[in-house]
Design a protein around this motif. Sequence first.
Motif, PDB file in Angstrom:
ATOM      1  N   UNK A 115       0.733  -1.304   0.151  1.00 23.58           N
ATOM      2  CA  UNK A 115      -0.041  -0.013   0.143  1.00 23.58           C
ATOM      3  C   UNK A 115       0.730   1.184   0.069  1.00 23.58           C
ATOM      4  N   UNK A 116       0.232   2.292  -0.580  1.00 24.21           N
ATOM      5  CA  UNK A 116       0.854   3.445  -0.516  1.00 24.21           C
ATOM      6  C   UNK A 116       0.267   4.698   0.199  1.00 24.21           C
ATOM      7  N   UNK A 117       0.956   5.673   0.420  1.00 24.46           N
ATOM      8  CA  UNK A 117      -0.147   6.758   0.934  1.00 24.46           C
ATOM      9  C   UNK A 117      -0.608   7.711  -0.090  1.00 24.46           C
ATOM     10  N   UNK A 118      -1.984   8.064   0.107  1.00 25.98           N
ATOM     11  CA  UNK A 118      -2.375   8.852  -0.753  1.00 25.98           C
ATOM     12  C   UNK A 118      -2.901  10.524  -0.007  1.00 25.98           C
ATOM     13  N   UNK A 119      -2.060  11.360  -0.633  1.00 25.05           N
ATOM     14  CA  UNK A 119      -2.350  12.647   0.077  1.00 25.05           C
ATOM     15  C   UNK A 119      -2.775  13.578  -0.715  1.00 25.05           C
ATOM     16  N   UNK A 120      -3.755  14.290  -0.598  1.00 30.57           N
ATOM     17  CA  UNK A 120      -4.379  15.353  -1.225  1.00 30.57           C
ATOM     18  C   UNK A 120      -4.011  16.547  -0.684  1.00 30.57           C
ATOM     19  N   UNK A 121      -3.468  17.664  -1.486  1.00 34.30           N
ATOM     20  CA  UNK A 121      -2.934  18.660  -1.107  1.00 34.30           C
ATOM     21  C   UNK A 121      -3.759  20.101  -1.568  1.00 34.30           C
ATOM     22  N   UNK A 122      -4.096  20.939  -0.978  1.00 38.02           N
ATOM     23  CA  UNK A 122      -4.910  22.359  -1.422  1.00 38.02           C
ATOM     24  C   UNK A 122      -3.875  23.361  -1.220  1.00 38.02           C
ATOM     25  N   UNK A 123      -3.607  24.133  -2.303  1.00 39.72           N
ATOM     26  CA  UNK A 123      -2.774  25.388  -2.115  1.00 39.72           C
ATOM     27  C   UNK A 123      -3.110  26.433  -3.224  1.00 39.72           C
ATOM     28  N   UNK A 124      -3.607  27.465  -2.455  1.00 41.35           N
ATOM     29  CA  UNK A 124      -4.036  28.434  -3.343  1.00 41.35           C
ATOM     30  C   UNK A 124      -3.071  29.099  -3.956  1.00 41.35           C
ATOM     31  N   UNK A 125      -1.695  28.865  -4.022  1.00 38.32           N
ATOM     32  CA  UNK A 125      -0.767  29.491  -4.706  1.00 38.32           C
ATOM     33  C   UNK A 125      -0.205  28.743  -5.962  1.00 38.32           C
ATOM     34  N   UNK A 126      -0.989  27.650  -6.285  1.00 40.82           N
ATOM     35  CA  UNK A 126      -0.632  26.974  -7.722  1.00 40.82           C
ATOM     36  C   UNK A 126      -1.374  27.472  -8.831  1.00 40.82           C
ATOM     37  N   UNK A 127      -0.899  27.545  -9.872  1.00 39.93           N
ATOM     38  CA  UNK A 127      -1.581  27.900 -11.029  1.00 39.93           C
ATOM     39  C   UNK A 127      -2.565  26.672 -11.500  1.00 39.93           C
ATOM     40  N   UNK A 128      -2.083  25.439 -11.264  1.00 40.50           N
ATOM     41  CA  UNK A 128      -3.001  24.430 -11.792  1.00 40.50           C
ATOM     42  C   UNK A 128      -2.817  23.134 -11.067  1.00 40.50           C
ATOM     43  N   UNK A 129      -3.350  22.152 -11.106  1.00 43.51           N
ATOM     44  CA  UNK A 129      -3.558  20.731 -10.427  1.00 43.51           C
ATOM     45  C   UNK A 129      -2.312  20.014 -10.894  1.00 43.51           C
ATOM     46  N   UNK A 130      -1.799  19.038 -10.459  1.00 38.51           N
ATOM     47  CA  UNK A 130      -0.936  17.996 -10.776  1.00 38.51           C
ATOM     48  C   UNK A 130      -1.071  16.790  -9.656  1.00 38.51           C
ATOM     49  N   UNK A 131      -0.243  15.660 -10.298  1.00 37.01           N
ATOM     50  CA  UNK A 131      -0.397  14.597  -9.389  1.00 37.01           C
ATOM     51  C   UNK A 131       1.178  14.118  -9.606  1.00 37.01           C
TER      52      UNK A 131
END
Length: 240
Positions: free
Chosen positions: A42-58
């Motif tokens: 198993x891995x760790x799934x981490x969701x990040x919310x950062x208002x400074x980012x221009x777009x999303x990524x994985x």
Amino acid sequence: MKPYEKLDPVNAAYKFLDKYYPGCQCAILAGSVVRGEATETSDLDIVIFDRTLPSSYRESLIEFNWRIEVFVHNLTSYRQYFESDCERARPSLPQMVVEGIVLKDDGIIVSIKQEARTLLEKGPEEWPAKTIEMKRYFITDILEDLIGSSQREEELFIANTLAELVSDFVLRTNRRWLGTSKWTVRALKSYDERFAKEFVEVFDVFYKTGDKSKIIFLVDKILEPYGGRLFEGFSLGKDG
């Protein structure tokens, strides 16, 4: 730390957050470690919310002896993923947000979790009659390929395709979310434990013995309320 030693998943997630995303507004740990279903791989799934980012990524990394999948969003991009996930009936991000443990929150997670929960509770859009007809046709085509095949190596792959098509058909005609890989059987169990057991058993019998009869019977039973197998009269893209 020895290579085979791992930090506690929550502790590892906090350390990862401090190292890579100390300025984010919100972070969630989701996945199997949260559900109590973790295995050695198993891995760790981490969701990040950062208002400074221009777009999303994985991104995928290995830190603290954990494989880590990080899903990074600004404060609006996550909504596009919520929408696209729900359109394909596989609500991966909404599910992670709802089930996840909050690692950090600057006061935004309650509303985001509620958005995700509302979408999950609503369920996917109902299939129109034309879509059901098309799916019946493709299931019929693959089922009859299985019936007519005498090559074991071909039958294995035909059965795999049929299992996917039929499981999707059952779930979507009942307005339930889909799954892929291990999530297919979990989605079927969430819909109906007894049906999921029957579904797994008929394919298991085929894989072990080559007996197709139980698969044929089950697929015909599933299609029957919608008109049964479909070939004659089906058309796609024809004008008029």
